[in-house]
Write a protein that holds these residues in place. Sequence first.
Motif, PDB file in Angstrom:
ATOM      1  N   LYS A 227      47.334  43.987  45.901  1.00 53.86           N
ATOM      2  CA  LYS A 227      46.522  45.357  46.769  1.00 53.86           C
ATOM      3  C   LYS A 227      45.928  45.517  45.384  1.00 53.86           C
ATOM      4  CE  LYS A 227      49.530  47.296  50.576  1.00 53.86           C
ATOM      5  NZ  LYS A 227      50.676  47.935  50.767  1.00 53.86           N
ATOM      6  N   LEU A 228      46.955  45.336  44.203  1.00 53.39           N
ATOM      7  CA  LEU A 228      46.588  45.425  42.891  1.00 53.39           C
ATOM      8  C   LEU A 228      44.970  44.782  42.686  1.00 53.39           C
ATOM      9  CD1 LEU A 228      48.948  45.546  40.535  1.00 53.39           C
ATOM     10  CD2 LEU A 228      48.346  47.409  41.515  1.00 53.39           C
ATOM     11  N   VAL A 229      44.970  43.530  43.053  1.00 55.83           N
ATOM     12  CA  VAL A 229      42.927  42.831  42.423  1.00 55.83           C
ATOM     13  C   VAL A 229      41.796  43.633  43.204  1.00 55.83           C
ATOM     14  CG1 VAL A 229      42.531  40.886  44.150  1.00 55.83           C
ATOM     15  CG2 VAL A 229      45.191  40.928  42.595  1.00 55.83           C
ATOM     16  N   SER A 230      42.579  43.838  44.775  1.00 53.46           N
ATOM     17  CA  SER A 230      41.352  44.423  45.668  1.00 53.46           C
ATOM     18  C   SER A 230      41.166  45.719  45.132  1.00 53.46           C
ATOM     19  CB  SER A 230      42.017  44.421  47.171  1.00 53.46           C
ATOM     20  OG  SER A 230      42.877  45.355  47.203  1.00 53.46           O
ATOM     21  N   GLY A 231      42.602  46.054  44.709  1.00 56.86           N
ATOM     22  CA  GLY A 231      42.587  48.296  44.626  1.00 56.86           C
ATOM     23  C   GLY A 231      41.530  48.144  43.045  1.00 56.86           C
ATOM     24  N   TYR A 232      41.905  46.859  41.580  1.00 51.41           N
ATOM     25  CA  TYR A 232      41.358  47.221  40.865  1.00 51.41           C
ATOM     26  C   TYR A 232      40.348  45.872  40.775  1.00 51.41           C
ATOM     27  CZ  TYR A 232      44.778  50.650  39.666  1.00 51.41           C
ATOM     28  OH  TYR A 232      45.404  52.064  40.001  1.00 51.41           O
ATOM     29  N   PRO A 233      38.987  46.592  41.174  1.00 50.77           N
ATOM     30  CA  PRO A 233      38.001  44.784  41.704  1.00 50.77           C
ATOM     31  C   PRO A 233      37.698  44.913  39.917  1.00 50.77           C
ATOM     32  CG  PRO A 233      37.207  46.335  42.640  1.00 50.77           C
ATOM     33  CD  PRO A 233      38.350  47.359  41.755  1.00 50.77           C
ATOM     34  N   GLY A 234      37.895  43.421  40.235  1.00 48.19           N
ATOM     35  CA  GLY A 234      37.899  42.653  38.836  1.00 48.19           C
ATOM     36  C   GLY A 234      38.467  42.167  37.525  1.00 48.19           C
ATOM     37  N   ARG A 235      39.738  43.629  37.447  1.00 51.50           N
ATOM     38  CA  ARG A 235      41.050  43.760  36.591  1.00 51.50           C
ATOM     39  C   ARG A 235      41.844  42.576  36.482  1.00 51.50           C
ATOM     40  NH1 ARG A 235      39.665  48.075  33.236  1.00 51.50           N
ATOM     41  NH2 ARG A 235      40.515  45.466  31.986  1.00 51.50           N
ATOM     42  N   PHE A 236      42.013  42.967  38.706  1.00 53.75           N
ATOM     43  CA  PHE A 236      43.174  41.711  37.775  1.00 53.75           C
ATOM     44  C   PHE A 236      43.191  40.390  39.002  1.00 53.75           C
ATOM     45  CE2 PHE A 236      44.583  45.827  37.415  1.00 53.75           C
ATOM     46  CZ  PHE A 236      46.059  45.168  36.476  1.00 53.75           C
TER      47      PHE A 236
END
Length: 361
Positions: free
Chosen positions: A132-141
């Motif tokens: 969810k963090l990967v998809s919720g913060y595109p490019g950051r994780f």
Amino acid sequence: MTNGGCELCAPGRRRFFTGLAALAAGGALGMPAVKAQGSASDVAQQRNWIDVHHHLVPPGYLAQVPDDDAVPGASATPRRALANWTVEHSIEQMDQAGVATSMLSISNPGIWFGDVAKARKLARECNEYGAKLVSGYPGRFGLFAALPLPDIEGSLAEIAYALDVLKADGIGLYTSYGTRWLGDPAFDPVFAELNRRKALVYTHPTTADCCRNLQPAVSPNVVEYQTDTTRAIAEILASGTASRYPDVRIIFSHAGGTMPFLIERFVGWAKSPQIAKKLPNGLKYELERFYYDTAQTSNSTAMGALTKIVPDSQILFGTDYPFRTVVDHVKNLTECGVFDDRRLRLIGRDNALALLPRLRT
């Protein structure tokens, strides 16, 4: 694995593998007279670093982890650091240091506490939160998914779910589980599947059952974690895991633990007939195929030793956040005197992009 366009052309590394007497005399740890260009902050903002060693703490994770006194060898300090973790703090640290993307993983004490069902549930919850963090913060994780090892059946199922459904970037493993290190035959089914998938595997040290509370006044992260990484490297070599599963790309934390400083012993050991037959391509080939991060080792001594053993292409930037700040590692790495700006860009970004091409978009 080339450096500057020619195979193994780094003079220090060639000297190392052809003249171990010089290393024993201490010459291999001489630091190159090279300065990073510009201040740490200037270099950081130009580079867009990729941090491959950055931890996350999913909601409710600590509530499922036993208290420190119930986890042999645990230290209260790591637990406090984990308790203060938030995604906002992670991003703030990344922005301060010029880090574009951080690869998320679960830190110690991990997810295995002796119960198969609970470990499978905790692995799934952690991985879904990370996704969810990967998809919720595109490019950051990015995400190195956790497995419920030593549960083999559950781990194989979680590999499939993490890579096929969650689209994790790789798999996170610990250097040992109980009384077995990575490379033990018990883990062959997992390595076979990871090899089939040509998976990227990030490893994090822990404390094996044999070595808990050996020195009550010495936290395991001071000595034991680095030693456990070295044991895992040795077991992966000695068991033939490295040669049997050549398509698994393995990242070792903390510059390979104590391996760079024990390399002369490794070389002598690898010449013995029982070990040599497990390394048909030789020790040098396997060590130069592994990857090593800079977390907690961004200093001239550790980096000077590591660069005598592996080419720059195998070194990846890592910070061990939240146990150390991201800014600390950028500053230390850019100012340690080992790397010029071209080499820093390789270590800070380009090498990771070669392993994680999706981050190019």
